[in-house]
Motif scaffolding. Sequence first.
Motif, PDB file in Angstrom:
ATOM      1  N   ARG A  97       0.829  -1.207   0.000  1.00  0.00           N
ATOM      2  CA  ARG A  97       0.000   0.000   0.000  1.00  0.00           C
ATOM      3  C   ARG A  97       0.862   1.256   0.000  1.00  0.00           C
ATOM      4  N   THR A  98       2.070   1.175  -0.563  1.00  0.00           N
ATOM      5  CA  THR A  98       2.955   2.330  -0.623  1.00  0.00           C
ATOM      6  C   THR A  98       2.262   3.489  -1.316  1.00  0.00           C
ATOM      7  N   PRO A  99       2.167   4.634  -0.644  1.00  0.00           N
ATOM      8  CA  PRO A  99       1.457   5.770  -1.258  1.00  0.00           C
ATOM      9  C   PRO A  99       2.227   6.337  -2.439  1.00  0.00           C
ATOM     10  N   GLU A 100       1.486   6.808  -3.439  1.00  0.00           N
ATOM     11  CA  GLU A 100       2.109   7.485  -4.567  1.00  0.00           C
ATOM     12  C   GLU A 100       2.305   8.945  -4.189  1.00  0.00           C
ATOM     13  N   THR A 101       3.548   9.381  -4.224  1.00  0.00           N
ATOM     14  CA  THR A 101       3.874  10.703  -3.718  1.00  0.00           C
ATOM     15  C   THR A 101       5.156  11.185  -4.352  1.00  0.00           C
ATOM     16  N   GLY A 102       5.424  12.474  -4.177  1.00  0.00           N
ATOM     17  CA  GLY A 102       6.670  13.020  -4.683  1.00  0.00           C
ATOM     18  C   GLY A 102       7.865  12.618  -3.855  1.00  0.00           C
ATOM     19  N   ALA A 103       7.634  12.262  -2.575  1.00  0.00           N
ATOM     20  CA  ALA A 103       8.734  11.847  -1.707  1.00  0.00           C
ATOM     21  C   ALA A 103       9.153  10.408  -2.031  1.00  0.00           C
ATOM     22  N   ARG A 104      10.433  10.108  -1.877  1.00  0.00           N
ATOM     23  CA  ARG A 104      10.941   8.755  -2.060  1.00  0.00           C
ATOM     24  C   ARG A 104      10.554   7.916  -0.844  1.00  0.00           C
ATOM     25  N   VAL A 105       9.909   6.776  -1.077  1.00  0.00           N
ATOM     26  CA  VAL A 105       9.409   5.921   0.003  1.00  0.00           C
ATOM     27  C   VAL A 105      10.223   4.632   0.048  1.00  0.00           C
ATOM     28  N   SER A 106      10.646   4.235   1.247  1.00  0.00           N
ATOM     29  CA  SER A 106      11.372   2.979   1.410  1.00  0.00           C
ATOM     30  C   SER A 106      10.956   2.307   2.706  1.00  0.00           C
ATOM     31  N   TRP A 107      11.170   0.988   2.760  1.00  0.00           N
ATOM     32  CA  TRP A 107      10.788   0.181   3.917  1.00  0.00           C
ATOM     33  C   TRP A 107      12.001  -0.615   4.372  1.00  0.00           C
ATOM     34  N   VAL A 108      12.239  -0.646   5.674  1.00  0.00           N
ATOM     35  CA  VAL A 108      13.425  -1.302   6.221  1.00  0.00           C
ATOM     36  C   VAL A 108      12.997  -2.225   7.362  1.00  0.00           C
ATOM     37  N   ARG A 109      13.473  -3.468   7.314  1.00  0.00           N
ATOM     38  CA  ARG A 109      13.218  -4.383   8.425  1.00  0.00           C
ATOM     39  C   ARG A 109      14.365  -4.279   9.429  1.00  0.00           C
ATOM     40  N   ALA A 110      14.054  -3.891  10.651  1.00  0.00           N
ATOM     41  CA  ALA A 110      15.080  -3.738  11.684  1.00  0.00           C
ATOM     42  C   ALA A 110      14.400  -3.610  13.034  1.00  0.00           C
ATOM     43  N   ASP A 111      15.155  -3.904  14.075  1.00  0.00           N
ATOM     44  CA  ASP A 111      14.716  -3.685  15.452  1.00  0.00           C
ATOM     45  C   ASP A 111      14.995  -2.223  15.794  1.00  0.00           C
ATOM     46  N   VAL A 112      13.966  -1.481  16.204  1.00  0.00           N
ATOM     47  CA  VAL A 112      14.151  -0.050  16.449  1.00  0.00           C
ATOM     48  C   VAL A 112      15.036   0.210  17.663  1.00  0.00           C
ATOM     49  N   ARG A 113      15.338  -0.826  18.438  1.00  0.00           N
ATOM     50  CA  ARG A 113      16.283  -0.656  19.545  1.00  0.00           C
ATOM     51  C   ARG A 113      17.727  -0.671  19.063  1.00  0.00           C
ATOM     52  N   ALA A 114      17.910  -0.920  17.755  1.00  0.00           N
ATOM     53  CA  ALA A 114      19.238  -0.882  17.142  1.00  0.00           C
ATOM     54  C   ALA A 114      19.061  -0.397  15.701  1.00  0.00           C
ATOM     55  N   LEU A 115      18.733   0.866  15.534  1.00  0.00           N
ATOM     56  CA  LEU A 115      18.402   1.406  14.224  1.00  0.00           C
ATOM     57  C   LEU A 115      19.628   1.452  13.310  1.00  0.00           C
ATOM     58  N   PRO A 116      19.474   1.022  12.062  1.00  0.00           N
ATOM     59  CA  PRO A 116      20.622   0.963  11.137  1.00  0.00           C
ATOM     60  C   PRO A 116      20.788   2.241  10.329  1.00  0.00           C
ATOM     61  N   PHE A 117      20.673   3.402  10.990  1.00  0.00           N
ATOM     62  CA  PHE A 117      20.762   4.677  10.294  1.00  0.00           C
ATOM     63  C   PHE A 117      21.739   5.602  11.022  1.00  0.00           C
ATOM     64  N   THR A 118      22.270   6.556  10.261  1.00  0.00           N
ATOM     65  CA  THR A 118      23.012   7.664  10.863  1.00  0.00           C
ATOM     66  C   THR A 118      22.034   8.816  11.088  1.00  0.00           C
ATOM     67  N   ALA A 119      22.544  10.001  11.385  1.00  0.00           N
ATOM     68  CA  ALA A 119      21.684  11.170  11.591  1.00  0.00           C
ATOM     69  C   ALA A 119      21.193  11.669  10.239  1.00  0.00           C
ATOM     70  N   ALA A 120      20.181  10.995   9.709  1.00  0.00           N
ATOM     71  CA  ALA A 120      19.743  11.220   8.331  1.00  0.00           C
ATOM     72  C   ALA A 120      18.331  11.770   8.221  1.00  0.00           C
ATOM     73  N   PHE A 121      17.671  12.061   9.363  1.00  0.00           N
ATOM     74  CA  PHE A 121      16.269  12.436   9.329  1.00  0.00           C
ATOM     75  C   PHE A 121      16.025  13.767  10.048  1.00  0.00           C
ATOM     76  N   ASP A 122      15.024  14.488   9.540  1.00  0.00           N
ATOM     77  CA  ASP A 122      14.562  15.720  10.190  1.00  0.00           C
ATOM     78  C   ASP A 122      13.361  15.449  11.095  1.00  0.00           C
ATOM     79  N   LEU A 123      12.692  14.330  10.840  1.00  0.00           N
ATOM     80  CA  LEU A 123      11.459  14.017  11.556  1.00  0.00           C
ATOM     81  C   LEU A 123      11.366  12.516  11.782  1.00  0.00           C
ATOM     82  N   VAL A 124      11.038  12.127  13.018  1.00  0.00           N
ATOM     83  CA  VAL A 124      10.707  10.739  13.348  1.00  0.00           C
ATOM     84  C   VAL A 124       9.325  10.745  13.977  1.00  0.00           C
ATOM     85  N   VAL A 125       8.440   9.878  13.506  1.00  0.00           N
ATOM     86  CA  VAL A 125       7.104   9.758  14.079  1.00  0.00           C
ATOM     87  C   VAL A 125       6.886   8.322  14.536  1.00  0.00           C
ATOM     88  N   SER A 126       5.916   8.134  15.412  1.00  0.00           N
ATOM     89  CA  SER A 126       5.514   6.793  15.822  1.00  0.00           C
ATOM     90  C   SER A 126       4.061   6.842  16.274  1.00  0.00           C
TER      91      SER A 126
END
Length: 241
Positions: A97-126
Amino acid sequence: MFSPEGPSLRELAVQALSSVERGYDLLAPKFDHTPFRTPDSVLSAVTAALKESGPYDDGLDLCCGTGAGMDVLTAVCSRSATGVDFSAGMLAEARGRTPETGARVSWVRADVRALPFTAAFDLVVSFGAFGHFLPRELPGLFAQVHGVLRPGGCFAFPVLAPPRPSDLAFWMLLGFDAVMRVRNAVWRPPFVMYYRAFRLGEVRRELERAGFRVDLRALPEFGTRSDGSPRVRVVEARRVR
């Protein structure tokens, strides 16, 4: 929940006797037909609040499930929106159900207690995920969120005013938590889901310790309680260090 599209009582029982990950894998195809999905009214209200506090370029949906919160990110983030969850079944539904939008959408499988990202975001929601974390896990979780946000970035999530002891909902939630504690004492693997373990005062203190400045914004769409306090708020925690 027991509609033709939703899970049966037996399916819910099997889920409850599984691990959190396996339980959500099993529930995923019918999850959007349960009361556990965040209502569209809440998603819309949070979207409106974040449009006022933005702009944002890159967003992350923490414990994205089947992807309902991605509609919020794609509405307020101009460049990219990423969903992260540890349930392969939920992510499969989200990808479908990936929305069609101008933003690039991606999905990542990971445990949020060990996120596989660097400081790459301006916004985190939950949305609706914090009952799956024990109070002692919150400092580590908030440290992870702090680490993936750019300086000045925002961690936002809605919170409902807790029911009072005079409300039936108070006793229903209390009873649910008691049943879950008994289940986890006698059955393995545990299924962590406690509705009353996420207390705003404690959460605010832990966010501030993790390096956030915390603001609470009332969502006027949901009105106020008899004492004038908001029924629903959005927490906006800004990374300040």
